[in-house]
Design a protein around this motif. Structure first.
Motif, mmCIF file in Angstrom:
data_model
loop_
_atom_site.group_PDB
_atom_site.id
_atom_site.type_symbol
_atom_site.label_atom_id
_atom_site.label_comp_id
_atom_site.label_asym_id
_atom_site.label_seq_id
_atom_site.Cartn_x
_atom_site.Cartn_y
_atom_site.Cartn_z
ATOM 1 N N THR A 98 0.721 -1.235 -0.094
ATOM 2 C CA THR A 98 0.037 0.059 0.048
ATOM 3 C C THR A 98 0.841 1.295 0.062
ATOM 4 O O THR A 98 1.680 1.526 0.913
ATOM 5 C CB THR A 98 -1.027 0.196 1.312
ATOM 6 N N VAL A 99 0.647 2.069 -0.875
ATOM 7 C CA VAL A 99 1.620 3.108 -1.252
ATOM 8 C C VAL A 99 1.424 4.142 -0.325
ATOM 9 O O VAL A 99 0.155 4.514 0.158
ATOM 10 C CB VAL A 99 1.548 3.793 -2.543
ATOM 11 N N THR A 100 2.288 4.871 0.384
ATOM 12 C CA THR A 100 2.032 5.933 1.415
ATOM 13 C C THR A 100 2.857 7.200 1.247
ATOM 14 O O THR A 100 2.549 7.928 1.792
ATOM 15 C CB THR A 100 2.860 5.235 2.744
ATOM 16 N N GLY A 101 3.567 7.022 -0.046
ATOM 17 C CA GLY A 101 4.407 8.239 -0.216
ATOM 18 C C GLY A 101 5.273 8.059 -1.534
ATOM 19 O O GLY A 101 5.276 7.141 -2.049
ATOM 20 N N GLY A 102 6.184 9.055 -1.648
ATOM 21 C CA GLY A 102 7.072 9.016 -2.650
ATOM 22 C C GLY A 102 6.248 9.698 -4.129
ATOM 23 O O GLY A 102 5.629 10.059 -4.276
#
Ligand code: ZN
Length: 165
Positions: free
Chosen positions: A126-130
């Motif tokens: 699950t993408v949280t940033g970047g």
């Protein structure tokens, strides 16, 4: 059977290796220091990111095998590294994205490179940033709703299962 890419010399002491039948298999054995080479598959970790029905894939760069084909972001687990951390690191290196690593979606043996057999673990991520940007072994990255030409059959097997859900 002998797989390609066997050691010729002892990785510990440098002597020429012999072969001996040990624990049911023919193995490389050092006549000088006694080292036995138990050849095991490496472990690969993959991060599966799905966003509104689309899957995140990377294109393999010209400096790696199967260049130009697409794969789920993945790489080898380093010695001493946690398998989930490896999945997060490979995702970060190849796509620029930070993610939390979740449940296991697939575990499979990969036989496509007989010199470097692997066991792959595919994690939900699950993408949280970047910021999305190809890097490391990838020269392009993107989200797909139609599967492009893939480098690995085991990626295909997982994607077809995910699509069927
Ligand atoms: Zn040795």
């Amino acid at each position: 059977m002998t797989w390609p890419g066997e050691f010729t010399f002892c990785p510990r002491c440098g002597s020429r290796l012999g072969r001996r039948h040990i624990d049911g298999r023919d193995r490389a054995v050092c006549p000088d220091c006694g080292y036995i080479h138990f050849r095991n598959p490496a472990v690969g970790a993959a991060a599966v990111v799905v966003d509104t029905g689309r899957i995140l894939l990377v294109r393999r760069s010209p400096r790696v095998s199967r260049s130009g084909l697409w794969s789920i972001p993945a790489g080898f687990v380093e010695y001493g590294e946690d398998v989930r951390e490896a999945a997060a690191r490979e995702l970060r290196e190849e796509t620029g994205l930070e993610a939390t690593i979740g449940e296991v979606l697939q575990v499979a043996s990969n036989f496509h490179d007989p010199e470097k057999l692997t066991v792959g673990v595919w994690f939900q991520a699950t993408v949280t940033g970047g910021h999305l940007a190809a890097g490391d072994d990838a020269d392009a990255v993107g989200y797909f709703s139609e599967i492009p030409p893939l480098a690995f059959e085991t990626d295909r097997a997982l994607l077809e299962r995910l699509i069927a859900r």
